[in-house]
Design a protein around this motif. Structure first.
Motif, short mmCIF file in Angstrom:
data_model
loop_
_atom_site.label_atom_id
_atom_site.label_comp_id
_atom_site.label_asym_id
_atom_site.label_seq_id
_atom_site.Cartn_x
_atom_site.Cartn_y
_atom_site.Cartn_z
N GLY A 151 14.57 0.46 0.69
CA GLY A 151 14.21 -0.11 -0.61
C GLY A 151 14.22 0.95 -1.70
O GLY A 151 14.76 0.74 -2.80
N GLY A 176 15.50 7.38 4.89
CA GLY A 176 15.81 6.13 5.59
C GLY A 176 14.54 5.42 6.07
O GLY A 176 14.59 4.28 6.49
N THR A 217 18.78 -4.66 14.84
CA THR A 217 19.57 -5.86 14.57
C THR A 217 19.89 -5.88 13.09
O THR A 217 19.01 -6.09 12.26
CB THR A 217 18.74 -7.10 14.97
N TYR A 269 6.87 -4.89 9.31
CA TYR A 269 7.48 -5.69 8.24
C TYR A 269 6.51 -5.98 7.09
O TYR A 269 6.61 -7.01 6.45
CB TYR A 269 7.98 -7.03 8.81
N LEU A 329 11.25 -2.35 23.21
CA LEU A 329 10.19 -2.71 22.25
C LEU A 329 9.41 -3.93 22.74
O LEU A 329 10.00 -4.91 23.19
CB LEU A 329 10.81 -3.01 20.89
N VAL A 389 6.75 1.02 21.55
CA VAL A 389 8.19 1.33 21.72
C VAL A 389 8.36 2.48 22.71
O VAL A 389 7.65 3.49 22.63
CB VAL A 389 8.82 1.73 20.37
N PHE A 447 4.91 6.46 9.25
CA PHE A 447 5.47 5.90 8.01
C PHE A 447 4.39 5.52 7.00
O PHE A 447 4.70 4.89 5.99
CB PHE A 447 6.31 4.65 8.32
C1 LIG Z 1 10.53 -0.37 15.59
C2 LIG Z 1 11.08 -1.15 14.43
C3 LIG Z 1 12.05 -2.12 14.65
C4 LIG Z 1 12.59 -2.84 13.58
N1 LIG Z 1 13.60 -3.73 13.81
C5 LIG Z 1 14.24 -4.29 12.77
C6 LIG Z 1 15.44 -5.03 12.95
O1 LIG Z 1 15.92 -5.15 14.09
N2 LIG Z 1 16.04 -5.57 11.86
C7 LIG Z 1 15.54 -5.40 10.59
O2 LIG Z 1 16.15 -5.87 9.63
N3 LIG Z 1 14.41 -4.72 10.38
C8 LIG Z 1 13.77 -4.15 11.43
N4 LIG Z 1 12.65 -3.39 11.23
C9 LIG Z 1 12.04 -3.37 9.88
C10 LIG Z 1 12.79 -2.47 8.93
O3 LIG Z 1 12.96 -1.21 9.54
C11 LIG Z 1 11.97 -2.33 7.67
O4 LIG Z 1 11.75 -3.63 7.11
C12 LIG Z 1 12.65 -1.51 6.61
O5 LIG Z 1 13.38 -0.42 7.13
C13 LIG Z 1 11.57 -1.03 5.67
O6 LIG Z 1 12.14 -0.35 4.60
P1 LIG Z 1 11.27 0.03 3.33
O7 LIG Z 1 12.20 0.57 2.31
O8 LIG Z 1 10.41 -1.09 2.91
O9 LIG Z 1 10.21 1.13 3.79
P2 LIG Z 1 10.08 2.23 4.91
O10 LIG Z 1 11.24 2.29 5.79
O11 LIG Z 1 8.74 2.03 5.50
O12 LIG Z 1 10.07 3.57 4.02
C14 LIG Z 1 8.97 3.96 3.25
C15 LIG Z 1 9.00 5.46 3.21
O13 LIG Z 1 7.93 5.89 2.37
C16 LIG Z 1 7.45 7.12 2.90
N5 LIG Z 1 6.10 7.36 2.36
C17 LIG Z 1 5.00 6.59 2.51
N6 LIG Z 1 3.95 7.12 1.86
C18 LIG Z 1 4.41 8.26 1.27
C19 LIG Z 1 3.79 9.26 0.47
N7 LIG Z 1 2.49 9.20 0.12
N8 LIG Z 1 4.54 10.30 0.03
C20 LIG Z 1 5.87 10.39 0.36
N9 LIG Z 1 6.50 9.47 1.15
C21 LIG Z 1 5.77 8.42 1.58
C22 LIG Z 1 7.45 6.88 4.39
O14 LIG Z 1 7.45 8.10 5.12
C23 LIG Z 1 8.76 6.12 4.56
O15 LIG Z 1 9.83 6.99 4.85
C24 LIG Z 1 12.11 -2.63 12.27
C25 LIG Z 1 11.13 -1.66 12.04
C26 LIG Z 1 10.64 -0.90 13.11
C27 LIG Z 1 9.64 0.20 12.84
#
Ligand SMILES: Cc1cc2nc3c(=O)[nH]c(=O)nc-3n(C[C@H](O)[C@H](O)[C@H](O)COP(=O)(O)OP(=O)(O)OC[C@H]3O[C@@H](n4cnc5c(N)ncnc54)[C@H](O)[C@@H]3O)c2cc1C
Length: 489
Positions: A12, A37, A56, A432, A373, A310, A424
């Motif tokens: 995002g 990422g 996925t 999610y 998982l 996991v 994270f």
């Molecule tokens: C085990 C697992 C399996 C999954 N399987 C699927 C799947 O099969 N298909 C699918 O579509 N989705 C899946 N998901 C969900 C998907 O990964 C997430 O919905 C998506 O990647 C989240 O993206 P995001 O941008 O919201 O945030 P995130 O990926 O959570 O990124 C947020 C970032 O902010 C950083 N951060 C937080 N606080 C701070 C701070 N104070 N200072 C600096 N950095 C900070 C964190 O370190 C992180 O890197 C899965 C997730 C996991 C964990």
């Protein structure tokens, strides 16, 4: 040049950063971890490579849009590989069912397992396509502010047309009579970290994506997608700082003015975007008196989506019988969700999901790289013994299915809900964001623009349009569009 700081380099945050940098903003992304990422995280243990996070991948065009919007082509950076017969489901009875984008292949299997469903499968596909199209048109590209948004005649119509009042299980029961086949389709609720017995049928649209558009993997590993985003972000001139934790959002005159890092350094900005988890970041980074609409009590009342237990297991002997996506279901699926959401305990008899990306591309890792998982609630597993016990329960279960993990194990790493939360800063380890059980949380997620603090925005799974990798990417695009629009207005 206006300055934007983004807290977190998840999908995002990266999507928003690319759009804004292209539009002439100077964007700085600050990420606490050593990789960009977010949850899309590569893990290397010895000669074994694993994808942690999204296994996925659906809706590749959403990811393509991030780069096509800025004059680049994602296909120049990565290769999406479509998995036609994508998931092998193995049931308690010993029967199995392979999900496929070929309706003929599905109907052929249903003819034996669920003859009624073999008749109604086309109707199911038509209905989930309708749900998807309505949702895409009405909800995916908007940043909602309040229920009032739903009062516009077109949205009210769209809202009621996506079956918000029926549960997913009820909806699927109309098409699938075999209890085990029903498990396969109900499992889509877990893609948004929720229970099929509580989630609105709207989210059955995931079936449309998987059963018609297809399931994808990315050549060389799914985290290559995040790397492509990083490459383009930097090419456009954006700054990415890894291993820098933000400790505070600086607020002056009720307006976001930058961030302070854990090191004490300040990064000034005209706009701040929080990509870190909505609840954790709001509580940790903004003092309560600055956010009257989001007191801690309200934040604590959100129900987190499912977390996970996991295991990354590298097996010396290649397991050719384990598909890219393979699921082992328990006898009593309902009990799994009551263990998680009502008893707040690890499921006694869980569904075990395995991602084996070496099935599609053997060059990706030594041997078999199993990402195993199990759905879990936010439990604290502090003792090694407790973790070992649960891990061995899963290995015992797989052994019964003919997969001897212990015998072939060369490397292993376990992640518990609390280690995911820590890694994270995810609220209670949620994969999610918040669950989609309450209508308010499914359709009116926390807003993308702060109500209390000017120039402060949120992207990610808890906000609109929702959890999962394509949705959080859309939230990044939607928020960037909103910032650009507001600044031009
Ligand atoms: C085990 C697992 C399996 C999954 N399987 C699927 C799947 O099969 N298909 C699918 O579509 N989705 C899946 N998901 C969900 C998907 O990964 C997430 O919905 C998506 O990647 C989240 O993206 P995001 O941008 O919201 O945030 P995130 O990926 O959570 O990124 C947020 C970032 O902010 C950083 N951060 C937080 N606080 C701070 C701070 N104070 N200072 C600096 N950095 C900070 C964190 O370190 C992180 O890197 C899965 C997730 C996991 C964990």
């Amino acid at each position: 040049m206006k300055k934007v700081v983004i807290i977190g380099a998840g999908l995002g945050g990266l999507a928003a950063g690319i759009q804004l940098q292209h539009e002439g903003y100077h964007v700085t992304i600050v990420e606490k971890n050593a990789h960009a990422g977010g949850k899309m995280m590569p893990v290397k243990i010895g000669d074994y490579s694993f994808d942690f996070g999204p296994n996925t991948i659906t809706m590749p065009d959403v990811f393509r849009k991030v780069l096509s919007n800025v004059g680049e082509s994602l296909d120049d950076y990565i290769e999406f590989v479509r998995l036609d017969h994508h998931t092998k489901n193995v049931f308690y009875s010993g029967d199995s069912f392979i999900q496929s984008t070929s309706p003929d292949a599905v109907i052929k299997q249903l003819a034996d397992l669920d003859p009624t469903a073999a008749q109604t499968y086309w109707d199911y596909l038509k209905e989930v396509q309708r749900l998807y199209k309505q949702s895409e048109h009405g909800f995916f590209h908007r940043t909602f502010q309040s229920w009032l948004d739903y009062l516009s005649p077109s949205l009210t119509k769209a809202f009621f047309s996506v079956r918000p009042l029926e549960t997913m299980n009820h909806f699927h029961s109309r098409y699938f009579k075999n209890k085990e086949i029903l498990q396969v389709f109900n499992r889509y609720a877990t893609y948004i970290g929720s229970s099929p017995y509580k989630t609105p049928a709207t989210f059955s649209m995931i079936g449309y994506l998987e059963m018609t558009e297809g399931v994808f993997t990315i050549k060389g590993g799914n985290p290559n997608l995040a790397q492509a985003f990083v490459e383009v972000f930097k090419k456009l001139g954006g700054s990415l700082h890894l291993e820098q934790e933000v400790s505070q959002v600086i607020v002056r005159d009720q307006t976001a003015a930058g961030v302070q890092l854990a090191s004490g350094m300040e990064v000034p900005a005209d706009t701040v975007i929080i990509n870190g988890d909505f609840i954790t970041a709001t509580k940790q980074l903004i003092s309560e008196e600055l956010r009257p609409s989001l007191p801690n009590k309200k934040l604590d009342s959100y129900e987190p989506s499912i977390s996970a237990f996991v295991i990354l297991a590298g097996l010396k002997k290649y397991q050719q019988d384990i598909h890219h996506h393979q699921v082992f279901f328990p006898e009593d699926y309902k009990r799994e969700f009551s263990d998680i959401f009502e008893k707040n305990q690890l499921p006694e008899d869980p569904t075990v999901y395995i991602c084996h990306s070496a099935y599609t591309d053997r060059s990706i890792s030594k041997g078999s790289n199993l990402f195993i998982l199990v759905n879990a609630p936010a439990v604290n597993m502090k003792s090694g013994e407790e973790i070992d016990r649960y891990k061995n329960k899963i290995y015992d279960r797989l052994e019964k299915e003919g997969i001897d993990i212990r015998e072939n194990l060369e490397v292993e790493k376990v992640y518990t809900p609390d280690s995911i939360a820590h890694l994270f800063h995810a609220y209670k380890g949620a994969l999610y964001g918040v669950s989609s059980h309450k209508k308010s949380d499914a359709f009116l997620r926390p807003r993308n623009k702060s109500k209390d603090i000017k120039a402060l925005y949120y992207v990610g799974g808890t906000t609109h349009p929702g959890g999962g990798s394509p949705m959080v990417t859309l939230s990044g695009l939607n928020v960037a569009k909103k910032i650009i629009f507001n600044d031009k207005a």
